[in-house]
Design a protein around this motif. Structure first.
Motif, PDB file in Angstrom:
ATOM      1  N   HIS A 116      52.111  69.885  74.439  1.00 45.10           N
ATOM      2  CA  HIS A 116      50.951  70.494  73.786  1.00 45.10           C
ATOM      3  C   HIS A 116      50.823  71.963  74.174  1.00 45.10           C
ATOM      4  O   HIS A 116      49.888  72.366  74.857  1.00 45.10           O
ATOM      5  N   ARG A 117      51.794  72.745  73.758  1.00 42.73           N
ATOM      6  CA  ARG A 117      51.870  74.142  74.141  1.00 42.73           C
ATOM      7  C   ARG A 117      50.935  75.001  73.290  1.00 42.73           C
ATOM      8  O   ARG A 117      50.553  76.087  73.677  1.00 42.73           O
ATOM      9  N   ASP A 118      50.608  74.509  72.119  1.00 45.83           N
ATOM     10  CA  ASP A 118      49.813  75.291  71.161  1.00 45.83           C
ATOM     11  C   ASP A 118      48.444  74.634  70.977  1.00 45.83           C
ATOM     12  O   ASP A 118      47.938  74.514  69.872  1.00 45.83           O
ATOM     13  N   LYS A 119      47.862  74.204  72.092  1.00 46.12           N
ATOM     14  CA  LYS A 119      46.570  73.493  72.031  1.00 46.12           C
ATOM     15  C   LYS A 119      45.433  74.504  71.996  1.00 46.12           C
ATOM     16  O   LYS A 119      45.363  75.368  72.861  1.00 46.12           O
ATOM     17  N   PRO A 120      44.545  74.419  71.009  1.00 41.33           N
ATOM     18  CA  PRO A 120      43.450  75.394  70.959  1.00 41.33           C
ATOM     19  C   PRO A 120      42.513  75.274  72.161  1.00 41.33           C
ATOM     20  O   PRO A 120      42.418  74.198  72.765  1.00 41.33           O
ATOM     21  N   GLY A 121      41.851  76.357  72.477  1.00 43.64           N
ATOM     22  CA  GLY A 121      40.833  76.335  73.520  1.00 43.64           C
ATOM     23  C   GLY A 121      39.614  75.564  73.024  1.00 43.64           C
ATOM     24  O   GLY A 121      39.577  75.108  71.877  1.00 43.64           O
ATOM     25  N   TYR A 126      36.413  73.145  68.771  1.00 42.80           N
ATOM     26  CA  TYR A 126      35.131  72.833  68.122  1.00 42.80           C
ATOM     27  C   TYR A 126      35.120  73.339  66.685  1.00 42.80           C
ATOM     28  O   TYR A 126      34.891  72.595  65.741  1.00 42.80           O
ATOM     29  N   HIS A 127      35.354  74.634  66.550  1.00 42.13           N
ATOM     30  CA  HIS A 127      35.181  75.248  65.229  1.00 42.13           C
ATOM     31  C   HIS A 127      36.228  74.788  64.219  1.00 42.13           C
ATOM     32  O   HIS A 127      35.910  74.555  63.063  1.00 42.13           O
ATOM     33  N   LEU A 128      37.491  74.697  64.664  1.00 44.57           N
ATOM     34  CA  LEU A 128      38.535  74.268  63.727  1.00 44.57           C
ATOM     35  C   LEU A 128      38.243  72.863  63.220  1.00 44.57           C
ATOM     36  O   LEU A 128      38.404  72.558  62.045  1.00 44.57           O
ATOM     37  N   SER A 129      37.763  72.013  64.146  1.00 44.91           N
ATOM     38  CA  SER A 129      37.480  70.636  63.784  1.00 44.91           C
ATOM     39  C   SER A 129      36.197  70.535  62.959  1.00 44.91           C
ATOM     40  O   SER A 129      36.188  69.972  61.862  1.00 44.91           O
ATOM     41  N   CYS A 130      35.110  71.083  63.490  1.00 44.45           N
ATOM     42  CA  CYS A 130      33.802  70.987  62.815  1.00 44.45           C
ATOM     43  C   CYS A 130      33.814  71.686  61.459  1.00 44.45           C
ATOM     44  O   CYS A 130      33.474  71.098  60.444  1.00 44.45           O
ATOM     45  N   LEU A 131      34.226  72.966  61.487  1.00 44.14           N
ATOM     46  CA  LEU A 131      34.103  73.779  60.282  1.00 44.14           C
ATOM     47  C   LEU A 131      35.052  73.277  59.182  1.00 44.14           C
ATOM     48  O   LEU A 131      34.689  73.268  57.996  1.00 44.14           O
ATOM     49  N   GLY A 132      36.242  72.849  59.602  1.00 41.36           N
ATOM     50  CA  GLY A 132      37.207  72.334  58.629  1.00 41.36           C
ATOM     51  C   GLY A 132      36.634  71.147  57.875  1.00 41.36           C
ATOM     52  O   GLY A 132      36.697  71.082  56.648  1.00 41.36           O
ATOM     53  N   CYS A 133      36.023  70.221  58.633  1.00 42.05           N
ATOM     54  CA  CYS A 133      35.447  69.020  58.031  1.00 42.05           C
ATOM     55  C   CYS A 133      34.199  69.372  57.213  1.00 42.05           C
ATOM     56  O   CYS A 133      34.001  68.856  56.114  1.00 42.05           O
ATOM     57  N   HIS A 134      33.367  70.259  57.763  1.00 39.54           N
ATOM     58  CA  HIS A 134      32.156  70.657  57.036  1.00 39.54           C
ATOM     59  C   HIS A 134      32.505  71.255  55.675  1.00 39.54           C
ATOM     60  O   HIS A 134      31.807  71.036  54.695  1.00 39.54           O
ATOM     61  N   GLU A 135      33.589  72.033  55.636  1.00 44.20           N
ATOM     62  CA  GLU A 135      34.018  72.611  54.360  1.00 44.20           C
ATOM     63  C   GLU A 135      34.437  71.505  53.385  1.00 44.20           C
ATOM     64  O   GLU A 135      34.054  71.513  52.225  1.00 44.20           O
ATOM     65  N   GLU A 136      35.226  70.568  53.895  1.00 44.03           N
ATOM     66  CA  GLU A 136      35.721  69.474  53.045  1.00 44.03           C
ATOM     67  C   GLU A 136      34.586  68.598  52.527  1.00 44.03           C
ATOM     68  O   GLU A 136      34.597  68.152  51.386  1.00 44.03           O
TER      69      GLU A 136
END
Lengths: 162, 311
Positions: A116-121, A126-136
């Motif tokens: 997992h070398r490219d694991k987000p902070g 939070y934002h990639l997960s939350c915002l991505g789903c909220h948009e969908e």
């Protein structure tokens, strides 16, 4: 008598619904409400209704593995089995608060077999997960829909010398 | 005026010629591609993640103590405005700006611009007072104390990044992103914009590792990205690298740039300048003297021969 039985059945059904596990095999002791406050500086803590969000998806939509429900991402499932439950399950236990610190970069470099070398902070996760789903899902996506700005936040977006 | 013997003239010409040839060879060898400092840091910008919140702009403003903008950073109407018919550019009070690129039926793409911190910066090579420096950490920094304000760097930059503080009548200087070198980078910290981004659009790390991460993202998510890392080779490579899901030319990138550093365009010519300056005067003086000697006949020759004998 008839009406009494009706009430009873109704009560049993309600009770069953109330206590029904949300998903087959899901962990039962999760917090229903979480205050996301580990990054609050420009914004106040974010109240997160964990239980409410279970109406919209599976545990595995956000928790990649370890909740006891089937792992959704086929690539994750290659190592993390469905039955696996792990003690570390909250976002902040895996996603670093300061992902680009010199220590973090050094540790990554030293660990030659790290997958997992490219694991987000934490903030990114939070934002990639939350915002991505909220948009969908058509849920709110504005910054201030989830966040309340602090005084420091107000000054930050106004800009200029302080 | 003293004469010069044919032997001496030929010897000097040969020596000069050899020196020039050698120095040109050395220059050409030195000019072979510089891949940047091996441990240099960089930033990988993933355009697919950006939502255009402008937090990076606000963070830059704060970190660099810049003047407040006319409209606050949460004003999104800025994306609809045009300045001289163009999208926004960096200026003396904004070292980074985000622009929006719309396309019918597609999600808008937001693209942050700032100095790309080239491996072989054109601003640096165009500067005759050496006001620019490429640090071992990867930043291209600027020293206003030695800058004479010629603004060659502004012309040379292939990304049109350096701005000039025209508002300052007495002490104007170049203003551009410096990778937060003094306040953060040299202490091992990422620049302020990277820290502020909620979407982790920017990944900070060693440039060589970022290229691997970028390739991994392209490989493991087929169809999501254009199979190209902008900045890996452009103008000799830049510390800031980009991934996009839309063709790069559609979202404001100059895809006509060569893989060669900008200096390569002029290096051949520039290397002939010292040769011309050093050799031509000697050569033509020699021709002149030779032709004069022939005019004067044997007297001059005898005098030279006598001089040789004395030595």
């Amino acid at each position: 008598m008839h009406t009494k039985r009706k009430w009873l059945v109704g009560a049993i059904v309600l009770a069953a619904l109330w206590s029904a596990p949300l998903e087959e095999g899901a962990a039962q002791d999760f917090p229903e409400f979480i205050e996301l406050d580990s990054l609050s500086d420009l914004y106040g803590p974010v109240p997160f209704d964990h239980l409410m969000h279970l109406d919209f998806g599976s545990c595995a939509d956000c928790h990649h593995h370890g909740t006891g429900v089937p792992v959704q991402d086929a690539n994750c499932a290659r190592c993390h089995s469905n039955a696996e439950t792990v003690p570390i399950i909250s976002c902040k236990e895996c996603h670093a608060r300061d992902p680009f610190s010199a220590t973090d970069i050094r540790e990554k470099e030293a660990d030659l077999h790290l997958y997992h070398r490219d694991k987000p902070g934490l903030k990114g996760a939070y934002h990639l997960s939350c915002l991505g789903c909220h948009e969908e899902m058509g849920a709110p996506t504005g910054c201030n829909d989830c966040h309340v700005r602090t005084k420091a936040g107000e000054a930050f977006f106004r800009g200029g010398p302080r | 005026m003293k004469g010069i013997s044919r032997r001496r003239f030929l010897a000097a010409s040969l020596a000069g010629g050899a020196a020039t040839t050698l120095s040109v060879t050395k220059e050409a060898w030195g000019a072979s591609s510089f891949d940047g400092y091996p441990d240099g840091m960089g930033v990988l910008v993933d355009l697919t993640r950006c939502v255009g919140c402008r937090s990076c702009e606000a963070a830059c403003n704060k970190e660099q103590n810049l003047a407040a903008p006319a409209e606050p950073f949460d004003d999104m109407s800025i994306y609809d405005k045009r300045f001289h018919g163009q999208k926004r550019r960096t200026d003396e009070n904004s070292y980074t700006v985000v622009n929006r690129y719309e396309k019918d039926g597609a999600k808008p793409v937001y693209r942050k611009i700032q100095c790309n911190h080239c491996n072989e910066p054109a601003c640096l090579t165009s500067c005759f007072t050496s006001a620019y420096k490429k640090t071992k950490e990867g930043a291209v920094t600027y020293n206003s104390k030695v800058c004479v304000g010629c603004r060659n760097c502004m012309v040379a930059c292939p990304f049109a990044i350096p701005a000039y503080s025209y508002s300052s009548a007495f002490n104007p200087e170049i203003k551009k992103c410096v990778f937060c070198h003094e306040t953060r980078l040299k202490n091992g910290q990422p620049p302020a914009c990277v820290d502020a981004c909620p979407q982790e659009v920017m990944t900070f790390g060693r440039r060589r590792d970022l290229i691997k991460i970028a390739n991994d993202r392209i490989r493991t998510r087929p169809g999501r990205y254009v199979d190209h890392i902008y900045g890996e080779h452009e103008v000799g490579g830049t510390a800031w690298l980009y991934l996009s899901d839309r063709p790069f030319e559609e979202v404001g990138f100059d895809t006509t740039l060569s893989k060669e550093p900008i200096i390569s365009n002029v290096k051949g010519f520039l290397s002939t300048v010292p040769m011309v300056l050093a050799i031509w005067p000697a050569l033509f003086t020699g021709f002149h003297l030779l032709s004069k000697k022939q005019d004067h006949g044997h007297g001059e020759h005898a005098h030279s021969a006598q001089e040789e004998d004395e030595k």
